[in-house]
Design an enzyme around this catalytic site. Structure first.
Site, PDB file in Angstrom:
ATOM      1  N   ASP A 184       0.964  -1.283   0.067  1.00  0.00           N
ATOM      2  CA  ASP A 184       0.197  -0.141   0.088  1.00  0.00           C
ATOM      3  C   ASP A 184       1.089   1.250  -0.055  1.00  0.00           C
ATOM      4  O   ASP A 184       1.678   1.381   1.104  1.00  0.00           O
ATOM      5  CB  ASP A 184      -0.864  -0.007   1.214  1.00  0.00           C
ATOM      6  CG  ASP A 184      -2.002   1.032   1.084  1.00  0.00           C
ATOM      7  OD1 ASP A 184      -1.988   2.027   0.162  1.00  0.00           O
ATOM      8  OD2 ASP A 184      -2.820   1.115   2.319  1.00  0.00           O
ATOM      9  N   HIS A 186      -0.601   4.030  -0.037  1.00  0.00           N
ATOM     10  CA  HIS A 186      -1.321   4.985   0.847  1.00  0.00           C
ATOM     11  C   HIS A 186      -1.518   6.331   0.460  1.00  0.00           C
ATOM     12  O   HIS A 186      -1.778   7.146   1.185  1.00  0.00           O
ATOM     13  CB  HIS A 186      -0.691   5.154   2.439  1.00  0.00           C
ATOM     14  CG  HIS A 186      -1.628   4.867   3.471  1.00  0.00           C
ATOM     15  ND1 HIS A 186      -1.898   6.012   4.114  1.00  0.00           N
ATOM     16  CD2 HIS A 186      -2.688   3.883   3.949  1.00  0.00           C
ATOM     17  CE1 HIS A 186      -2.942   5.878   5.070  1.00  0.00           C
ATOM     18  NE2 HIS A 186      -3.288   4.268   4.814  1.00  0.00           N
ATOM     19  N   GLU A 210      -1.135  -0.487  -3.987  1.00  0.00           N
ATOM     20  CA  GLU A 210      -2.484   0.192  -3.793  1.00  0.00           C
ATOM     21  C   GLU A 210      -2.154   1.433  -3.544  1.00  0.00           C
ATOM     22  O   GLU A 210      -1.320   2.064  -3.010  1.00  0.00           O
ATOM     23  CB  GLU A 210      -3.060  -0.568  -2.444  1.00  0.00           C
ATOM     24  CG  GLU A 210      -4.106   0.188  -1.905  1.00  0.00           C
ATOM     25  CD  GLU A 210      -4.693  -0.563  -1.039  1.00  0.00           C
ATOM     26  OE1 GLU A 210      -5.376   0.274  -0.048  1.00  0.00           O
ATOM     27  OE2 GLU A 210      -4.432  -1.713  -0.539  1.00  0.00           O
ATOM     28  N   GLU A 236     -10.066   3.333  -2.665  1.00  0.00           N
ATOM     29  CA  GLU A 236     -10.643   3.928  -1.280  1.00  0.00           C
ATOM     30  C   GLU A 236     -11.178   4.903  -1.137  1.00  0.00           C
ATOM     31  O   GLU A 236     -11.909   5.104  -0.344  1.00  0.00           O
ATOM     32  CB  GLU A 236      -9.692   3.229  -0.159  1.00  0.00           C
ATOM     33  CG  GLU A 236      -8.572   4.162   0.083  1.00  0.00           C
ATOM     34  CD  GLU A 236      -7.574   3.425   1.013  1.00  0.00           C
ATOM     35  OE1 GLU A 236      -7.264   3.958   2.060  1.00  0.00           O
ATOM     36  OE2 GLU A 236      -6.878   2.523   0.634  1.00  0.00           O
ATOM     37  N   HIS A 286     -12.192  -2.258  -0.039  1.00  0.00           N
ATOM     38  CA  HIS A 286     -11.385  -1.591   1.272  1.00  0.00           C
ATOM     39  C   HIS A 286     -12.472  -1.754   2.373  1.00  0.00           C
ATOM     40  O   HIS A 286     -13.341  -1.547   2.516  1.00  0.00           O
ATOM     41  CB  HIS A 286     -11.463  -0.040   0.770  1.00  0.00           C
ATOM     42  CG  HIS A 286     -10.693   0.504   2.039  1.00  0.00           C
ATOM     43  ND1 HIS A 286     -11.383   1.545   2.778  1.00  0.00           N
ATOM     44  CD2 HIS A 286      -9.322   0.365   2.209  1.00  0.00           C
ATOM     45  CE1 HIS A 286     -10.240   2.110   3.623  1.00  0.00           C
ATOM     46  NE2 HIS A 286      -9.027   1.603   3.254  1.00  0.00           N
TER      47      HIS A 286
END
Length: 382
Positions: A184, A186, A210, A236, A286
């Site tokens: 991730d 993020h 991700e 997400e 998510h």
């Protein structure tokens, strides 16, 4: 049957639960929350219910969704869509209980008998990931996810890249080639660093990278995707089918990750999943959230042919005071075996909330994500 009452419960570690009650005593549960903005979303839910839904027949879910979304001149965004999401989950829970069927049956029936799940390791500032990975695989998980980096500068030094490589290398060495590793970014990583990191991590065969860039930079995703063979995942922080339309049309992603508590609930994410299928894109919802959100995800996973894997929050680093199973009357409904969870076959969302525990835990929740800063004092992406 009419919607006659509702209650909202702010519970640890950072969740907001909604209880909807109908005139015949049927109860539906939803989880409308933006992590760190629970009080804001709470107000949005109260506006939707007080101004529109109280007194209405709960069965007209599609019409209610359209009215909640299109009934306001200003629409979309995390707060409104999360409020709609929680209400939508509760309406589906009521409908399933009314017909004595799981939600997935009302959406067309199962496309699978169980759903693969992954387990988080390493925390916000990833560390000790090799040992943590080995431990989780020993517990039966076959897929893991970790953060790629702590805070990182827009153009950082080779050591920052090497540190990220060392971490995934430690996990790959610990678990071998039969375990998947999601990485991730993020939204912490700039466009140039995303390209550098994607190339550096590729030899370790991540399951996906991700959110390589923030959603406001989704226009960069096609170039990032073209620079690596690693699948690209994002979504997400995208809240409707219209947000996802751009990434589908630009051939920018391989896996989408809508959040059932942020992206309009079961009604909307079921549509997003169908859109993704038409573009040969997988779905991995998510869900670093609570049991109602997870149950909602699994209902959509069950009937979506393009489901890849499901996030779940057991033992995640955010859950310091309460965990996902604590609020369930029967925690075994989310028993993970061989890296999978069975699809609950109870009516509605397939879970029973321990309302006494919810009431005992309500109040005193004030979770906010940290504000990170770079060495020069400027704000860093968390």
């Amino acid at each position: 049957m009419r919607i006659t009452d509702y209650e909202l419960f702010e519970v640890p570690p950072r969740w907001l639960f909604l209880k909807l009650t109908t005139s015949d005593g049927t109860v539906g549960w939803g989880e409308p929350v933006v992590e760190g903005r629970a009080k804001t979303v709470r107000t949005a839910v109260e506006e939707l219910l007080d101004n529109y839904l109280l007194g209405e027949d709960p069965s007209a879910i599609e019409d209610h969704w359209q009215a909640m979304y299109r009934g306001g001149f200003y629409r979309g965004g995390p707060v409104l869509m999360s409020a709609i999401a929680g209400v939508d989950q509760a309406l589906w829970d009521i409908k399933g209980k009314t017909f004595g069927a799981p939600v997935y049956e009302l959406l067309g029936g199962k496309a699978r008998n169980r759903v693969r799940v992954y387990q988080w390791i390493g925390g916000d500032r990833p560390r000790d990931v090799g040992d943590a990975a080995r431990e989780k695989v020993d517990e039966g998980f076959t897929a893991l996810k970790m953060n790629a980096t702590p805070e990182i500068r827009s153009v950082d030094n080779p050591r920052a890249v090497d540190d990220a490589v060392d971490r995934i290398a430690a996990v790959r060495e610990a678990v071998g080639d039969e375990v998947d590793i999601g990485v991730d970014f993020h939204g912490r990583v700039s466009k140039p660093m995303a390209r550098r990191l994607a190339g550096a991590l590729e030899p370790y065969d991540p399951m996906f990278i991700e959110e390589p860039v923030l959603p406001e930079h989704n226009d960069a995703l096609p170039d990032i995707r073209a620079s690596t063979t690693t699948p690209i995942a994002t979504g997400e922080r995208m809240y409707s089918r219209w947000d996802f339309k751009e990434v589908f049309e630009s051939n920018a992603v391989d896996v989408i990750q809508p959040d059932l508590s942020h992206a309009g609930g079961i009604t909307e994410v079921n549509k997003i999943a169908s859109m993704a299928e038409a573009y040969d894109v997988s779905i991995a919802p998510h869900c670093p959230l609570g049991p109602i959100a997870l149950a909602s995800c699994i209902q959509v996973d069950a009937c979506s042919p393009n489901t890849l894997i499901q996030e779940q929050s057991l033992d995640i680093h955010y859950n310091e005071t309460s965990d996902v199973l604590d609020y369930l009357a029967d925690p075994s409904v989310f028993e993970y075996r061989d890296g999978y969870v069975d699809i609950p076959d109870g009516p509605g969302l397939g879970i029973e909330i321990d309302e006494d525990h919810v009431r005992d835990q309500t109040g005193g929740v004030d979770w906010h994500n940290p504000i990170w800063r770079h060495d020069d004092g400027s704000v860093a992406e968390w």
